[in-house]
Design a protein around this motif. Structure first.
Motif, PDB file in Angstrom:
ATOM      1  N   ASP A   4     -73.072  11.718  -8.502  1.00  0.00           N
ATOM      2  CA  ASP A   4     -71.721  12.214  -8.241  1.00  0.00           C
ATOM      3  C   ASP A   4     -71.729  13.426  -7.302  1.00  0.00           C
ATOM      4  O   ASP A   4     -70.912  13.477  -6.371  1.00  0.00           O
ATOM      5  CB  ASP A   4     -70.995  12.542  -9.547  1.00  0.00           C
ATOM      6  CG  ASP A   4     -70.538  11.282 -10.283  1.00  0.00           C
ATOM      7  OD1 ASP A   4     -70.392  10.217  -9.631  1.00  0.00           O
ATOM      8  OD2 ASP A   4     -70.327  11.359 -11.505  1.00  0.00           O
ATOM      9  N   ARG A   8     -69.861  13.505  -3.676  1.00  0.00           N
ATOM     10  CA  ARG A   8     -68.870  14.538  -3.375  1.00  0.00           C
ATOM     11  C   ARG A   8     -69.251  15.279  -2.101  1.00  0.00           C
ATOM     12  O   ARG A   8     -68.400  15.577  -1.264  1.00  0.00           O
ATOM     13  CB  ARG A   8     -68.750  15.501  -4.567  1.00  0.00           C
ATOM     14  CG  ARG A   8     -67.790  16.649  -4.403  1.00  0.00           C
ATOM     15  CD  ARG A   8     -66.369  16.347  -3.986  1.00  0.00           C
ATOM     16  NE  ARG A   8     -65.736  15.219  -4.583  1.00  0.00           N
ATOM     17  CZ  ARG A   8     -64.659  14.609  -4.072  1.00  0.00           C
ATOM     18  NH1 ARG A   8     -64.105  15.020  -2.964  1.00  0.00           N
ATOM     19  NH2 ARG A   8     -64.132  13.573  -4.661  1.00  0.00           N
ATOM     20  N   TYR A  97     -65.841   6.939  -5.425  1.00  0.00           N
ATOM     21  CA  TYR A  97     -67.182   6.629  -5.923  1.00  0.00           C
ATOM     22  C   TYR A  97     -67.463   7.405  -7.204  1.00  0.00           C
ATOM     23  O   TYR A  97     -67.168   8.594  -7.323  1.00  0.00           O
ATOM     24  CB  TYR A  97     -68.234   6.988  -4.870  1.00  0.00           C
ATOM     25  CG  TYR A  97     -69.637   6.672  -5.330  1.00  0.00           C
ATOM     26  CD1 TYR A  97     -70.203   5.435  -5.061  1.00  0.00           C
ATOM     27  CD2 TYR A  97     -70.393   7.598  -6.050  1.00  0.00           C
ATOM     28  CE1 TYR A  97     -71.490   5.120  -5.481  1.00  0.00           C
ATOM     29  CE2 TYR A  97     -71.674   7.293  -6.485  1.00  0.00           C
ATOM     30  CZ  TYR A  97     -72.209   6.062  -6.204  1.00  0.00           C
ATOM     31  OH  TYR A  97     -73.477   5.763  -6.639  1.00  0.00           O
ATOM     32  N   ARG A  98     -68.055   6.695  -8.161  1.00  0.00           N
ATOM     33  CA  ARG A  98     -68.428   7.296  -9.434  1.00  0.00           C
ATOM     34  C   ARG A  98     -69.816   6.770  -9.799  1.00  0.00           C
ATOM     35  O   ARG A  98     -70.046   5.557  -9.829  1.00  0.00           O
ATOM     36  CB  ARG A  98     -67.405   6.905 -10.493  1.00  0.00           C
ATOM     37  CG  ARG A  98     -67.536   7.622 -11.791  1.00  0.00           C
ATOM     38  CD  ARG A  98     -66.281   7.414 -12.603  1.00  0.00           C
ATOM     39  NE  ARG A  98     -66.461   7.824 -13.964  1.00  0.00           N
ATOM     40  CZ  ARG A  98     -65.528   7.752 -14.887  1.00  0.00           C
ATOM     41  NH1 ARG A  98     -64.347   7.264 -14.589  1.00  0.00           N
ATOM     42  NH2 ARG A  98     -65.776   8.147 -16.109  1.00  0.00           N
ATOM     43  N   GLU A  99     -70.713   7.693 -10.072  1.00  0.00           N
ATOM     44  CA  GLU A  99     -72.099   7.334 -10.368  1.00  0.00           C
ATOM     45  C   GLU A  99     -72.161   6.284 -11.476  1.00  0.00           C
ATOM     46  O   GLU A  99     -71.552   6.430 -12.531  1.00  0.00           O
ATOM     47  CB  GLU A  99     -72.868   8.591 -10.784  1.00  0.00           C
ATOM     48  CG  GLU A  99     -74.342   8.404 -10.957  1.00  0.00           C
ATOM     49  CD  GLU A  99     -75.061   9.713 -11.254  1.00  0.00           C
ATOM     50  OE1 GLU A  99     -76.247   9.632 -11.612  1.00  0.00           O
ATOM     51  OE2 GLU A  99     -74.462  10.795 -11.138  1.00  0.00           O
ATOM     52  N   TYR A 101     -70.899   3.371 -11.386  1.00  0.00           N
ATOM     53  CA  TYR A 101     -69.780   2.435 -11.294  1.00  0.00           C
ATOM     54  C   TYR A 101     -69.393   2.102  -9.853  1.00  0.00           C
ATOM     55  O   TYR A 101     -68.511   1.280  -9.636  1.00  0.00           O
ATOM     56  CB  TYR A 101     -68.543   2.998 -12.005  1.00  0.00           C
ATOM     57  CG  TYR A 101     -68.706   3.116 -13.488  1.00  0.00           C
ATOM     58  CD1 TYR A 101     -68.438   2.036 -14.328  1.00  0.00           C
ATOM     59  CD2 TYR A 101     -69.117   4.314 -14.067  1.00  0.00           C
ATOM     60  CE1 TYR A 101     -68.580   2.139 -15.697  1.00  0.00           C
ATOM     61  CE2 TYR A 101     -69.271   4.429 -15.443  1.00  0.00           C
ATOM     62  CZ  TYR A 101     -69.002   3.346 -16.247  1.00  0.00           C
ATOM     63  OH  TYR A 101     -69.141   3.448 -17.608  1.00  0.00           O
ATOM     64  N   ASP A 103     -67.355   1.940  -6.819  1.00  0.00           N
ATOM     65  CA  ASP A 103     -65.919   2.183  -6.628  1.00  0.00           C
ATOM     66  C   ASP A 103     -65.072   1.372  -7.618  1.00  0.00           C
ATOM     67  O   ASP A 103     -63.942   1.028  -7.339  1.00  0.00           O
ATOM     68  CB  ASP A 103     -65.506   1.879  -5.183  1.00  0.00           C
ATOM     69  CG  ASP A 103     -65.637   0.412  -4.828  1.00  0.00           C
ATOM     70  OD1 ASP A 103     -66.292  -0.351  -5.575  1.00  0.00           O
ATOM     71  OD2 ASP A 103     -65.090   0.014  -3.786  1.00  0.00           O
ATOM     72  N   TRP A 105     -63.711   2.302 -10.400  1.00  0.00           N
ATOM     73  CA  TRP A 105     -62.635   3.045 -11.056  1.00  0.00           C
ATOM     74  C   TRP A 105     -61.524   3.309 -10.051  1.00  0.00           C
ATOM     75  O   TRP A 105     -61.782   3.740  -8.928  1.00  0.00           O
ATOM     76  CB  TRP A 105     -63.140   4.382 -11.590  1.00  0.00           C
ATOM     77  CG  TRP A 105     -63.909   4.256 -12.859  1.00  0.00           C
ATOM     78  CD1 TRP A 105     -65.255   4.035 -12.985  1.00  0.00           C
ATOM     79  CD2 TRP A 105     -63.402   4.335 -14.185  1.00  0.00           C
ATOM     80  NE1 TRP A 105     -65.606   3.976 -14.306  1.00  0.00           N
ATOM     81  CE2 TRP A 105     -64.487   4.160 -15.067  1.00  0.00           C
ATOM     82  CE3 TRP A 105     -62.136   4.537 -14.715  1.00  0.00           C
ATOM     83  CZ2 TRP A 105     -64.340   4.173 -16.451  1.00  0.00           C
ATOM     84  CZ3 TRP A 105     -61.995   4.567 -16.096  1.00  0.00           C
ATOM     85  CH2 TRP A 105     -63.088   4.384 -16.945  1.00  0.00           C
ATOM     86  N   TYR A 107     -57.604   5.240  -9.504  1.00  0.00           N
ATOM     87  CA  TYR A 107     -56.776   6.345  -9.982  1.00  0.00           C
ATOM     88  C   TYR A 107     -55.415   6.253  -9.305  1.00  0.00           C
ATOM     89  O   TYR A 107     -55.318   5.766  -8.167  1.00  0.00           O
ATOM     90  CB  TYR A 107     -57.433   7.689  -9.642  1.00  0.00           C
ATOM     91  CG  TYR A 107     -58.860   7.780 -10.128  1.00  0.00           C
ATOM     92  CD1 TYR A 107     -59.154   8.246 -11.412  1.00  0.00           C
ATOM     93  CD2 TYR A 107     -59.920   7.380  -9.314  1.00  0.00           C
ATOM     94  CE1 TYR A 107     -60.464   8.303 -11.865  1.00  0.00           C
ATOM     95  CE2 TYR A 107     -61.231   7.442  -9.761  1.00  0.00           C
ATOM     96  CZ  TYR A 107     -61.497   7.904 -11.033  1.00  0.00           C
ATOM     97  OH  TYR A 107     -62.801   7.958 -11.478  1.00  0.00           O
TER      98      TYR A 107
END
Length: 146
Positions: A4, A8, A97-99, A101, A103, A105, A107
């Motif tokens: 993550d 970022r 991007y989420r470690e 997962y 993309d 997720w 929002y």
């Protein structure tokens, strides 16, 4: 796979489009890819604008790193997105991007990111700004996108 903090860092990096030419917004059933590079590192990115549909309101904006890692995606018009925890996020929405997962997720899309989701050219400009692209060239659209 990215951590993550690494994702970022890549998203926060100031970027420049490789071509300073005007951007021709894609027509229906087409797409374009813009190449970008970080002005702080040697990282390179691809920014896709996809309209591979007959729905004039539907568009996907995506930032890729190393050609296959999706860092950021905005979906305008389309079905709700089912998150790994079972929640559904309606369109428009943003994927970050989420470690572990990638993309997967989504929002809710904030008006602080996209000022008018009905104006696909303005969404592109806002998306480029959110990607920290400096010196955004003029966007030309030969078609009605609203």
């Amino acid at each position: 796979m990215l951590t993550d903090p690494e994702a970022r860092r890549l998203l926060d990096a100031v970027k420049t489009l490789v071509s300073a030419n005007k951007i021709n917004f894609p027509s229906l059933q087409s797409y374009i890819t813009l190449e970008a590079s970080s002005s702080q590192t040697s990282d390179r990115f691809q920014i896709d604008i996809q309209r591979k549909t007959l729905n004039v309101k539907k568009c996907t904006y995506q930032t890729r790193y190393k050609k296959s890692i999706n860092l950021l995606r905005i979906d305008i018009e389309g079905p709700a997105h089912p998150n790994p925890d079972g929640t559904e996020i309606p369109c428009p929405h943003i994927h970050i991007y989420r470690e572990g997962y990638d993309d997967k997720w989504a929002y809710p899309l904030s008006s602080e990111i996209i000022t008018d989701p009905n104006d696909l050219v303005q969404v592109l400009i806002n998306f480029l700004e959110y990607n920290n692209i400096n010196k955004i060239p003029e966007v030309i659209s030969q078609i009605e996108v609203n």
